[in-house]
Scaffold this active site. Structure first.
Site, PDB file in Angstrom:
ATOM      1  N   GLU A 196       0.831  -1.216   0.000  1.00  0.00           N
ATOM      2  CA  GLU A 196       0.000   0.000   0.000  1.00  0.00           C
ATOM      3  C   GLU A 196       0.863   1.263   0.000  1.00  0.00           C
ATOM      4  O   GLU A 196       2.055   1.218   0.308  1.00  0.00           O
ATOM      5  CB  GLU A 196      -0.949   0.016   1.192  1.00  0.00           C
ATOM      6  N   VAL A 206      -5.528   0.625   3.039  1.00  0.00           N
ATOM      7  CA  VAL A 206      -5.717  -0.828   2.954  1.00  0.00           C
ATOM      8  C   VAL A 206      -6.961  -1.132   2.111  1.00  0.00           C
ATOM      9  O   VAL A 206      -6.950  -2.011   1.245  1.00  0.00           O
ATOM     10  CB  VAL A 206      -5.829  -1.440   4.368  1.00  0.00           C
ATOM     11  N   ASP A 224     -16.636   6.418  13.939  1.00  0.00           N
ATOM     12  CA  ASP A 224     -15.419   6.319  13.133  1.00  0.00           C
ATOM     13  C   ASP A 224     -14.964   4.864  13.030  1.00  0.00           C
ATOM     14  O   ASP A 224     -14.324   4.328  13.937  1.00  0.00           O
ATOM     15  CB  ASP A 224     -14.310   7.205  13.719  1.00  0.00           C
ATOM     16  N   ALA A 279     -12.952   2.255   6.598  1.00  0.00           N
ATOM     17  CA  ALA A 279     -13.460   1.571   5.404  1.00  0.00           C
ATOM     18  C   ALA A 279     -12.641   0.319   5.099  1.00  0.00           C
ATOM     19  O   ALA A 279     -13.031  -0.492   4.246  1.00  0.00           O
ATOM     20  CB  ALA A 279     -13.444   2.526   4.212  1.00  0.00           C
ATOM     21  N   ASP A 280     -11.518   0.131   5.805  1.00  0.00           N
ATOM     22  CA  ASP A 280     -10.739  -1.108   5.631  1.00  0.00           C
ATOM     23  C   ASP A 280     -11.584  -2.333   6.003  1.00  0.00           C
ATOM     24  O   ASP A 280     -11.430  -3.397   5.402  1.00  0.00           O
ATOM     25  CB  ASP A 280      -9.492  -1.111   6.531  1.00  0.00           C
ATOM     26  N   LYS A 301      -4.041  -1.411  14.410  1.00  0.00           N
ATOM     27  CA  LYS A 301      -3.207  -0.469  15.156  1.00  0.00           C
ATOM     28  C   LYS A 301      -3.745  -0.339  16.579  1.00  0.00           C
ATOM     29  O   LYS A 301      -4.954  -0.302  16.783  1.00  0.00           O
ATOM     30  CB  LYS A 301      -3.204   0.891  14.451  1.00  0.00           C
TER      31      LYS A 301
HETATM   32  N1  PSU Z   1      -0.578   1.060   8.832  1.00  0.00           N
HETATM   33  C1  PSU Z   1       0.508   1.790   9.158  1.00  0.00           C
HETATM   34  N2  PSU Z   1       0.493   3.111   8.854  1.00  0.00           N
HETATM   35  C2  PSU Z   1      -0.559   3.683   8.192  1.00  0.00           C
HETATM   36  C3  PSU Z   1      -1.707   2.888   7.850  1.00  0.00           C
HETATM   37  C4  PSU Z   1      -1.645   1.583   8.200  1.00  0.00           C
HETATM   38  O1  PSU Z   1       1.465   1.275   9.721  1.00  0.00           O
HETATM   39  O2  PSU Z   1      -0.491   4.855   7.886  1.00  0.00           O
HETATM   40  C5  PSU Z   1      -2.862   3.489   7.067  1.00  0.00           C
HETATM   41  C6  PSU Z   1      -3.430   2.382   6.174  1.00  0.00           C
HETATM   42  O3  PSU Z   1      -3.390   2.863   4.854  1.00  0.00           O
HETATM   43  C7  PSU Z   1      -4.852   2.182   6.639  1.00  0.00           C
HETATM   44  C8  PSU Z   1      -5.191   3.563   7.073  1.00  0.00           C
HETATM   45  O4  PSU Z   1      -5.678   1.693   5.620  1.00  0.00           O
HETATM   46  O5  PSU Z   1      -4.004   3.957   7.799  1.00  0.00           O
HETATM   47  C9  PSU Z   1      -6.445   3.610   7.898  1.00  0.00           C
HETATM   48  O6  PSU Z   1      -6.916   4.921   7.918  1.00  0.00           O
HETATM   49  P1  PSU Z   1      -8.406   5.213   8.456  1.00  0.00           P
HETATM   50  O7  PSU Z   1      -8.353   4.862   9.911  1.00  0.00           O
HETATM   51  O8  PSU Z   1      -8.615   6.703   8.205  1.00  0.00           O
HETATM   52  O9  PSU Z   1      -9.346   4.371   7.656  1.00  0.00           O
HETATM   53 MN    MN Z   2     -11.866   6.935   9.962  1.00  0.00          MN
END
Ligand code: PSU
Ligand code: MN
Length: 305
Positions: free
Chosen positions: A27, A109, A141, A144-145, A162
């Protein structure tokens, strides 16, 4: 006419797919928005090299001037990593804007999975997936993953959700969507920067061959959607869970004070946690994505073998 993505594969990736060689998707949001410059550019190259050394072809995915692209040139990779350039963070809802306005952006992702599936790539390595955020019962929140994992036929190798997230809620959501969570050589759920989140994984498998077999049988059975393979950070590189938790609490409080939400939240939290831990999480983050790229390449090799 059947719908199709505006999609381009590099020559190398197209050749590999046409001849049935193993390919691993990588990614780009972690590069553009997850790691600081210049480590991000170095990490992007290191990940590609890691996949190659293990006998697979890397396909870093991004949207370039409105075209979903699998396999970036060195210059394209450098562009995505350059903080001076305008590189959007593209999740599923952002794609129509990027396509219609010919914009360039890094894929999360969710969108990396979607584009990989469209290109015919079945294995994807990342750091940590997005999930259900702490406090989602109030602000809704949820990354969308998660719905994408329920939809696209791709095996995603990560070091767990995470730790900034609500991990039990994330696992419940994955269960609802029918996404198997497979621990690679572990019984407990890894928590990204540390080895275990005190929660069991659904199933444990100890070889890349068994994981490849599970994925193939899932899709052969018509059970659409992804498989989440969780690969704990090596002991040597992990950070004490208690130490990470303090950093997360502080970072979340700061995000609240500054009213940071939506797509800006994850990059903000990762950045703050890196500052609070004086860079310790950066090294851990680099080590864990590399570890995931190794396993992803092994699984891709087994799938094509
Ligand atoms: N994993 C990491 N660093 C990141 C991400 C994942 O170690 O920056 C990113 C990935 O692209 C994941 C996104 O899909 O954070 C999720 O963001 P959100 O919570 O806004 O959906
Ligand atoms: Mn989000």
């Amino acid at each position: 006419m059947a719908p199709s993505l505006p999609l381009k594969c590099s020559l190398e990736v197209a050749d590999a797919l046409a001849s049935g060689q193993p390919v691993v998707a990588l990614e780009s949001t972690i590069i553009a928005h997850g790691l600081p410059h210049p480590e991000n550019a170095k990490t992007a190259q290191l990940l590609e090299q890691t996949v190659r050394d293990r006998g697979a072809v890397p396909a870093t995915i991004a949207v370039l001037e409105g075209v979903a692209t699998a396999g970036l040139s060195e210059a394209e990779l450098a562009y995505i990593a350059d903080p001076e350039k305008e590189v959007l963070k593209l999740s599923r809802r952002d794609l129509p804007f990027a396509f219609s306005q010919n914009r360039t952006g890094a894929t999360t992702v969710a969108t990396t999975m979607l584009i990989a599936a469209a290109a015919g790539i079945r294995v994807f390595a990342t750091g940590g997936i997005g999930g259900v955020h702490r406090g989602a019962e109030v602000d809704f929140d949820i990354s969308a993953d998660l719905p994408e994992l329920g939809r696209s036929d791709v095996a995603v190798i990560c070091a767990g959700p995470k730790a900034i997230l609500n991990i039990p809620a994330t696992l419940e959501y994955l269960e609802t969507l029918g996404v198997p969570v497979i621990g690679y050589r572990c019984d407990m759920m890894p928590a990204f920067w540390s080895q275990s989140a005190d929660l069991r994984v659904d199933y444990r498998l100890d070889t890349a061959a068994e994981i490849a077999d599970l994925c193939i049988q899932k899709w052969r059975a018509g059970l659409n959607g992804g498989v989440l393979i969780v690969n704990p950070i090596p002991q040597l590189n992990q950070i004490e869970p208690a130490k990470v938790e303090i950093a997360i609490t502080d970072a979340l409080a700061l995000a609240g004070q500054k009213s940071i939400s939506g797509k800006a939240l994850t990059p903000f939290l990762l950045d703050q946690i890196r500052h609070i831990t004086e860079g310790a999480t950066l090294n851990t983050n680099k080590a864990l994505v590399r570890n995931n790229a190794l396993l992803a390449a092994d699984i891709a090799v087994e799938m094509t073998g």
